[in-house]
Each structure stands twice: as structure tokens, then as C-alpha cells.
Write an enzyme that holds these catalytic residues in place. Structure first.
Site, short mmCIF file in Angstrom:
data_model
loop_
_atom_site.label_atom_id
_atom_site.label_comp_id
_atom_site.label_asym_id
_atom_site.label_seq_id
_atom_site.Cartn_x
_atom_site.Cartn_y
_atom_site.Cartn_z
CD GLU A 263 -2.39 1.55 2.60
OE1 GLU A 263 -3.10 2.56 2.70
OE2 GLU A 263 -2.07 0.84 3.57
CB CYS A 297 -0.90 6.95 2.16
SG CYS A 297 0.02 6.04 3.41
#
Length: 409
Positions: A263, A297
């Protein structure tokens, strides 16, 4: 601090050693590293520093627990009950866990209590409920035969997590692995190891057998690399930068072709058209970049605004940023705490200077806040040229505090 100050004391830090085979132990080398409070820059604790020798011990314990231990041989129902007990213990220690992440990562204590820790509990309970619902499939095949698929635990899972959501990331990774009957070796980020070690303690109290969860704080080039390249690790799960993700894939491919789950962060734009509700768009863009002090993120670090509402949007966005209170994350009136550490603090300031030197217009912010700790003012640039946002920013993940606003003509 004002009348809204939240009275909170950093809990006594009891767990600073590696957690291997159900016990807290010193690193084989005897080395430790500092974890610091980003609110002040002061040392919180000295934590045992894992390297390859310690990863070997942790993987050995996880392999023994997987091949010969009780956890993979329990029914899914039994594993689920133990996982629910761990969730119960987390709920009983919510205040302490939120305070650990607040002191170690600079996260808002209030949001830790109402979002991060409850969400981690919810995630753990979800997979606890799934543990006895891992079903295969019966297949009709050619001829007088029946086929079937059987889903089994993959084995030892190496887990490498980032510093921006220490509790959520810990349980995002370990929960499905535990439910399936796997064993795990977790390397928390060196900036934020304290809550992971506390969760190891709670896991032992909940009855999770030794060797099932191992926690090895350390650094990427040593402990992280040892996990990614280990021949006895069957799978690796990683959240972090694209650059490090590539290194993990390469190490995994060169060793035993272990499966890899990545991820990775990105530079995520918002696109706002003339027919948008400007006030709502301003609030959403503020949350998209300044929530969790930009350490997300998919932080919305670029905003493209159609020309019809551009001037109004910019004006209101500047006011919104100036009203976003920076301060001690233990104060309920605070909207944004400090960057996680000095390295990230200096990186963000360096990128702000890049923006100025490359001709972007600084509309607000751009400076450190306060006289101690790693605080930075909410920052917005306008008049950003097309090449600015395309420049590689490999070392600025998952935080990108400077906000860029561009006219979408």
C-alpha cells in the site's frame, strides 16, 4: 493552552524491548535507539534495536508456532474468541493507547480516543468474526469427479508499518493474518514503536500463544530488509513509500518469491468545478491536506480550481488555513499537532523553501510554529507552475503539508 486544555499524562512506558516468542527481550546486539516526543523533541524512551540476528530469532519463533503450535490448529471460532478478548483489552486501555500514539507520533489525543483506537478495535473484531467463515469451494470437473478448493494460512507473515497511523496500521495488517491462522513478525516504524509493543503485551494477556505475534522495532535497512529477504517468511505486507516498496519487491523476488502486499503513497489532487459549493470545497480541501498534520498516504496536496470560483476559493482557503489551530495534540482545541520527528519537520520546511525559490506564491504559513517541538504552520501556495508538482518527491511520504492551489483554466 486555554480553558479547553485536555489534562493528559503520558503513561509510564513499560515496554521497550523486542517481543519474541511471547517474551520481551533485549536486542542480540544490546543496541537501543531513541524515540522522541515530537511535541518537545525530548527523548521518550530508549527502545531495543532489532537487526538481522533478532529478525532471525523472531522468524524462527513464528515458524515454530506455525508449524507446531496451537494457533493454526485452533478452530476459526476459537481464534476469533481470543481476538475478541484482545479487542476487549484494547477498549479497556483506550486512553493509555491514544496517549502513547499522541506522545510518540504527535497525533491528536481526542481523535485517537474516538477514531484511531476504536477503528483498530473494530478492524480486529471484524476479522475475528471472519475467522470461522473462511470457506473453500466445491467444483464440478470433467468426468465423474468432484474438485474442491481449500483455503489455508500462508504461513509466516512479515509486516512493515509506517508511522502516521501506528495503531490502525498494526491491526490492518495483523488482523486478517491472525484470523487465517498465520503467525506474524511486525516491524513498526522506528519513529513510533511504543503502541506496537504495548499491543504485544495485550496480545499475551488475551491468550495469543507465544511466537504468533512478534514485534521487532528497528530500521528499514536492517530489520526491514531482513524481513523482506528472509527465506522463511512466506508473505510480506508493507505500507509506505513507492521507493521502499520497490526494494521490498526486489528482496522478496531474490529470496523465495514470497507474496508481497503493498500500500503505497501518492500525490493526490482535488479537482473543483465552478458549480461546487465553495464553502464545502474549502473545508474538504482543508481536511484533505491538514488532517493528521498532512501525514496521510493520499493527502490532497494539490487543488485544481476552475477559474469561475478560483479567487473566492483561494481567499476562503487562506482564512480556513489560518483558523486551523496548531498546538499540543493533548489539547482538545488543537486541530494539528507536530510533524512526527525532526527529519520530517526539516523535509517539509525544505519543500516550502523549494516552493518559494521556484516562483510559487506563498499565501499563508510557511514557518515553524512555537519555540519547541516539530510544529509547522498550515501552508498554502498559489501560482504553482505545471512542472512544480511533477518533480519527484520520493522522500516526502506519507506527509506533504504544503498545499498547492492552481487555477484550472
Amino acid at each position: 493552552m486555554g480553558s479547553n486544555e485536555m489534562v493528559a499524562v503520558v503513561p509510564e512506558i513499560k515496554h521497550t524491548k523486542l517481543f519474541i516468542n511471547g517474551e520481551f527481550v533485549d536486542a542480540a546486539s544490546g543496541k537501543t535507539f531513541e524515540t522522541r516526543d515530537p511535541r518537545t523533541g525530548d527523548v521518550l524512551a530508549h527502545v531495543a534495536e532489532a537487526d538481522k540476528a533478532d529478525v532471525d530469532l523472531a522468524v524462527g519463533a513464528a515458524r515454530e508456532a506455525f508449524e507446531h503450535g496451537k494457533w493454526p490448529r485452533m478452530s476459526g471460532y476459537e481464534r476469533g474468541r481470543v481476538m475478541h478478548k484482545l479487542a476487549d483489552l484494547m477498549e479497556q486501555h483506550t486512553e493509555e493507547l491514544a496517549a502513547l500514539d499522541g506522545a510518540d507520533a504527535g497525533k491528536l489525543l481526542l481523535l485517537g480516543k474516538i477514531i484511531d483506537i476504536p477503528a483498530a478495535v473494530h478492524m480486529l473484531r471484524y476479522y475475528a468474526g471472519a475467522a470461522d467463515k473462511i470457506h473453500g469451494e466445491s467444483l464440478r470437473v470433467s468426468g465423474k469427479y468432484q474438485g474442491y478448493t481449500l483455503k489455508e494460512p500462508i504461513g509466516v507473515v512479515g509486516i512493515i508499518i509506517p508511522w502516521n497511523f501506528p495503531s490502525l496500521m498494526f491491526f490492518l495488517k495483523i488482523s486478517p493474518a491472525l484470523a487465517a491462522g498465520c503467525t506474524v513478525v511486525v516491524k513498526p516504524a522506528e519513529q513510533t514503536p511504543l503502541s506496537a509493543l504495548y499491543y504485544a503485551h495485550l496480545a499475551k494477556l488475551a491468550g495469543i500463544p507465544g511466537g504468533v505475534i512478534n514485534v521487532v522495532p528497528g530500521f528499514g535497512p536492517t530489520a526491514g530488509a531482513a524481513i523482506a529477504s528472509h527465506m522463511d517468511v512466506d508473505s510480506v505486507a508493507f505500507t509506505g513509500s513507492g521507493e521502499v516498496g520497490r526494494l521490498i519487491m526486489e528482496a522478496s523476488a531474490r529470496s523465495n518469491l514470497k507474496t508481497v502486499s503493498l500500500e503505497l503513497g501518492g500525490k493526490s489532487p482535488l479537482i473543483i468545478f465552478d458549480d461546487a459549493d465553495v464553502d464545502m470545497a474549502v473545508e474538504l480541501s482543508r481536511l484533505a491536506i491538514f488532517f493528521n498534520k498532512g501525514e496521510v498516504c493520499v493527502a490532497g496536496s494539490r487543488v485544481y480550481v476552475q477559474e469561475g470560483i478560483y479567487d473566492e476559493f483561494v481567499k476562503k482557503a487562506v482564512v480556513a488555513a489560518q483558523n486551523w489551530k496548531v498546538g499540543d495534540p493533548f489539547d482538545v482545541a488543537t486541530n494539528m499537532g507536530p510533524q512526527v520527528d525532526k527529519v520530517q519537520f526539516e523535509r517539509v520546511l525544505r519543500y516550502i523553501e523549494h516552493g518559494k525559490s521556484e516562483g510559487a506564491t506563498l499565501l499563508t504559513g510557511g514557518k515553524p510554529f512555537g519555540d519547541k517541538g516539530y510544529y509547522i504552520e498550515p501552508t498554502i501556495f498559489a501560482d504553482v507552475k505545471g512542472g512544480h508538482e511533477d518533480r519527484p518527491r520520493r522522500d516526502l511520504r506519507p506527509c506533504d503539508v504544503p498545499h498547492e492551489v492552481q487555477d484550472g483554466r
